[in-house]
Scaffold this motif. Structure first.
Motif, PDB file in Angstrom:
ATOM      1  N   GLU A  66       0.850  -1.199   0.000  1.00 32.40           N
ATOM      2  CA  GLU A  66       0.000   0.000   0.000  1.00 32.40           C
ATOM      3  C   GLU A  66       0.881   1.243   0.000  1.00 32.40           C
ATOM      4  O   GLU A  66       1.872   1.315   0.720  1.00 32.40           O
ATOM      5  CB  GLU A  66      -0.893   0.020   1.247  1.00 32.40           C
ATOM      6  N   TRP A  67       0.487   2.219  -0.791  1.00 28.45           N
ATOM      7  CA  TRP A  67       1.200   3.495  -0.818  1.00 28.45           C
ATOM      8  C   TRP A  67       0.923   4.266   0.476  1.00 28.45           C
ATOM      9  O   TRP A  67      -0.230   4.363   0.904  1.00 28.45           O
ATOM     10  CB  TRP A  67       0.770   4.327  -2.011  1.00 28.45           C
ATOM     11  N   ILE A  68       1.981   4.781   1.099  1.00 26.02           N
ATOM     12  CA  ILE A  68       1.805   5.600   2.292  1.00 26.02           C
ATOM     13  C   ILE A  68       2.496   6.943   2.074  1.00 26.02           C
ATOM     14  O   ILE A  68       3.536   7.038   1.426  1.00 26.02           O
ATOM     15  CB  ILE A  68       2.364   4.920   3.565  1.00 26.02           C
ATOM     16  N   ASP A  69       1.873   7.968   2.600  1.00 23.48           N
ATOM     17  CA  ASP A  69       2.422   9.324   2.591  1.00 23.48           C
ATOM     18  C   ASP A  69       1.975   9.950   3.903  1.00 23.48           C
ATOM     19  O   ASP A  69       0.851  10.423   4.035  1.00 23.48           O
ATOM     20  CB  ASP A  69       1.895  10.107   1.389  1.00 23.48           C
ATOM     21  N   GLN A  70       2.870   9.924   4.896  1.00 22.92           N
ATOM     22  CA  GLN A  70       2.477  10.338   6.238  1.00 22.92           C
ATOM     23  C   GLN A  70       2.212  11.834   6.347  1.00 22.92           C
ATOM     24  O   GLN A  70       1.435  12.266   7.204  1.00 22.92           O
ATOM     25  CB  GLN A  70       3.559   9.926   7.250  1.00 22.92           C
ATOM     26  N   ILE A  71       2.839  12.622   5.501  1.00 26.39           N
ATOM     27  CA  ILE A  71       2.557  14.059   5.525  1.00 26.39           C
ATOM     28  C   ILE A  71       1.125  14.314   5.082  1.00 26.39           C
ATOM     29  O   ILE A  71       0.390  15.099   5.704  1.00 26.39           O
ATOM     30  CB  ILE A  71       3.563  14.819   4.638  1.00 26.39           C
ATOM     31  N   ALA A  72       0.697  13.645   4.032  1.00 27.52           N
ATOM     32  CA  ALA A  72      -0.688  13.793   3.576  1.00 27.52           C
ATOM     33  C   ALA A  72      -1.657  13.156   4.567  1.00 27.52           C
ATOM     34  O   ALA A  72      -2.752  13.685   4.817  1.00 27.52           O
ATOM     35  CB  ALA A  72      -0.855  13.172   2.200  1.00 27.52           C
ATOM     36  N   ALA A  73      -1.263  12.010   5.155  1.00 30.37           N
ATOM     37  CA  ALA A  73      -2.159  11.299   6.069  1.00 30.37           C
ATOM     38  C   ALA A  73      -2.473  12.109   7.319  1.00 30.37           C
ATOM     39  O   ALA A  73      -3.548  11.967   7.906  1.00 30.37           O
ATOM     40  CB  ALA A  73      -1.544   9.962   6.461  1.00 30.37           C
ATOM     41  N   THR A  74      -1.550  12.967   7.737  1.00 29.25           N
ATOM     42  CA  THR A  74      -1.786  13.824   8.907  1.00 29.25           C
ATOM     43  C   THR A  74      -2.273  15.211   8.507  1.00 29.25           C
ATOM     44  O   THR A  74      -2.468  16.072   9.370  1.00 29.25           O
ATOM     45  CB  THR A  74      -0.498  13.972   9.736  1.00 29.25           C
ATOM     46  N   GLN A  75      -2.448  15.426   7.201  1.00 27.77           N
ATOM     47  CA  GLN A  75      -2.869  16.708   6.628  1.00 27.77           C
ATOM     48  C   GLN A  75      -1.899  17.841   6.964  1.00 27.77           C
ATOM     49  O   GLN A  75      -2.258  19.014   6.951  1.00 27.77           O
ATOM     50  CB  GLN A  75      -4.296  17.062   7.076  1.00 27.77           C
ATOM     51  N   HIS A  76      -0.656  17.472   7.227  1.00 24.24           N
ATOM     52  CA  HIS A  76       0.348  18.504   7.489  1.00 24.24           C
ATOM     53  C   HIS A  76       0.620  19.325   6.243  1.00 24.24           C
ATOM     54  O   HIS A  76       0.963  20.519   6.340  1.00 24.24           O
ATOM     55  CB  HIS A  76       1.631  17.839   8.007  1.00 24.24           C
ATOM     56  N   ASP A  77       0.471  18.716   5.059  1.00 25.63           N
ATOM     57  CA  ASP A  77       0.670  19.457   3.821  1.00 25.63           C
ATOM     58  C   ASP A  77      -0.394  20.539   3.642  1.00 25.63           C
ATOM     59  O   ASP A  77      -0.139  21.571   2.999  1.00 25.63           O
ATOM     60  CB  ASP A  77       0.677  18.508   2.621  1.00 25.63           C
ATOM     61  N   VAL A  78      -1.558  20.331   4.221  1.00 22.93           N
ATOM     62  CA  VAL A  78      -2.650  21.300   4.109  1.00 22.93           C
ATOM     63  C   VAL A  78      -2.562  22.360   5.212  1.00 22.93           C
ATOM     64  O   VAL A  78      -2.837  23.542   4.975  1.00 22.93           O
ATOM     65  CB  VAL A  78      -4.009  20.574   4.182  1.00 22.93           C
ATOM     66  N   TYR A  79      -2.154  21.953   6.400  1.00 14.17           N
ATOM     67  CA  TYR A  79      -2.195  22.847   7.553  1.00 14.17           C
ATOM     68  C   TYR A  79      -0.809  23.180   8.099  1.00 14.17           C
ATOM     69  O   TYR A  79      -0.650  23.461   9.281  1.00 14.17           O
ATOM     70  CB  TYR A  79      -3.059  22.220   8.658  1.00 14.17           C
ATOM     71  N   VAL A  80       0.206  23.180   7.217  1.00 11.43           N
ATOM     72  CA  VAL A  80       1.565  23.473   7.672  1.00 11.43           C
ATOM     73  C   VAL A  80       1.667  24.864   8.286  1.00 11.43           C
ATOM     74  O   VAL A  80       2.375  25.070   9.278  1.00 11.43           O
ATOM     75  CB  VAL A  80       2.576  23.302   6.519  1.00 11.43           C
TER      76      VAL A  80
END
Length: 366
Positions: free
Chosen positions: A21-35
């Motif tokens: 499974e593809w994982i992207d922890q930055i996207a999974a925690t929405q840090h990319d949206v709410y940095v």
């Protein structure tokens, strides 16, 4: 050396987990949206240095046609809030068109490193910090022996560890070709094993692990081991120590962590001291945390251990709380590891940051 002694790390693993499974922890925690909001919280807390991942698979989608649009929001938030970033360039995942076992892997990685450093040199001011390969010892085992991450190999851990060291050394050369003043933070786990009570004959294997295996990646980087790779003390630069409650265990099946009260457990200050005595290089604790309700207790203990080291005038330049946000488990995506200073809870379609008050109080005291 850094803007703040206490630092924050945002989990940045990308790649394919044990299930493919593809994982992207930055996207999974929405840090990319709410940095922007995440950095504001850190600034208000007095944290001005962070570890962030440049997600190689997102930057290099089209074979050397690099796209840094996924990096720009972090640079903008960094500039707005006065947060400096230690840029993590390879965190468990490489682009699909990159083969880590191919002969050209170090060269391809170096080209990517040069591109990142060149871009950041143009976009930012001040000191630039890089972690070329995050946790090469762990990744070599996880992806080369245990099949937990792509390329899901087994029986090739040592080969992968050497390849990662070669790539890191060439990557560091490329970074410094683009930005000669770059500082390098080489983050790797600091682990220790003990002899099982019913297997005293394992003492030689335990000693070999504690005295040699755990240091192999750093030894290659500094040129002590396999000097033909091109390593030197300048490549090692800043030693980054990753340490969790799971980093000490009894050798044998299962590798269950030692209990906090186990008398065989060695204090963090003693472990860090062994690194200092081996390399006499600047040290940064690049990752440390505990889980759930033990977070505050660990921060209290951590503060005591750090104070002990600072009183010895050891060159310990900071402690990075990692991850600073709770995160999904790598291989069980519907389970969350409750770590860091903020837990995540779905509210109104977004992952709200819920303060873990005991940990925050412990950090303020520290």
């Amino acid at each position: 050396m850094f803007k703040s002694f206490f630092q924050a790390g945002f989990e940045g693993a990308t790649g394919y987990n044990r299930h493919g499974e593809w994982i992207d922890q930055i996207a999974a925690t929405q840090h990319d949206v709410y940095v922007d909001e995440d950095y504001q919280r850190l600034r208000e807390l007095g944290i001005h240095t962070v570890r962030e991942a440049v997600r190689w698979p997102l930057v290099d989608r089209h074979q050397r046609h690099y796209d840094f649009s996924t990096v720009d929001p972090f640079l903008a938030a960094s500039d707005k809030h006065g947060i400096e970033i230690i840029h993590d360039l390879f965190h468990f995942g490489s682009p699909d068109h990159i083969d880590v076992f191919a002969d050209d892997f170090p060269q391809r990685f170096a080209e990517y490193c040069f591109a990142v450093a060149s871009y950041l040199r143009e976009q930012t001011t001040g000191e630039l910090y890089f972690t070329p390969v995050n946790e090469p010892s762990f990744f070599a085992w996880a992806a080369g022996d245990a099949g937990l991450f792509a390329p899901h190999a087994t029986g090739h851990g040592w080969d992968l560890k050497v390849r990662l060291a070669r790539a890191a050394i060439q990557g560091i050369n490329a970074i410094r070709a683009a930005y000669p003043g770059a500082r390098i933070v080489n983050a790797d786990p600091l682990c220790r094993v003990t002899v099982p009570a019913d297997r005293p004959e394992l003492w030689r294997e335990v000693e070999h692990f504690n005295d040699h295996v755990v240091f192999q990646s750093w030894d290659m980087l500094c040129g002590r081991l396999l000097p033909e790779l091109g390593g030197s003390p300048a490549h090692l630069d800043i030693v980054g120590i990753n340490y969790y409650w799971t980093n000490q265990w009894e050798l044998g099946p299962g590798n269950a962590p030692l209990a906090p009260t186990d008398p065989r457990r060695v204090r963090l200050s003693e472990l860090v001291r062994t690194v200092w005595q081996r390399y006499h290089a600047p040290i940064l604790i690049t990752e440390t945390s505990d889980i759930a309700e033990t977070r505050a207790a660990w921060l209290h203990e951590l503060a005591h251990e750090v104070e002990t080291l600072l009183k010895e005038h050891l060159l310990l330049h900071g402690v990075c709380l990692y991850p600073i946000l709770s995160m999904p488990e790598w291989h069980t995506r519907n389970e969350w590891a409750l770590m860091g200073l903020w837990d995540l809870e779905t509210r109104d379609g977004r992952l709200a940051r819920i303060p873990h008050e005991p940990a925050l109080a412990a950090l303020r005291e520290a």
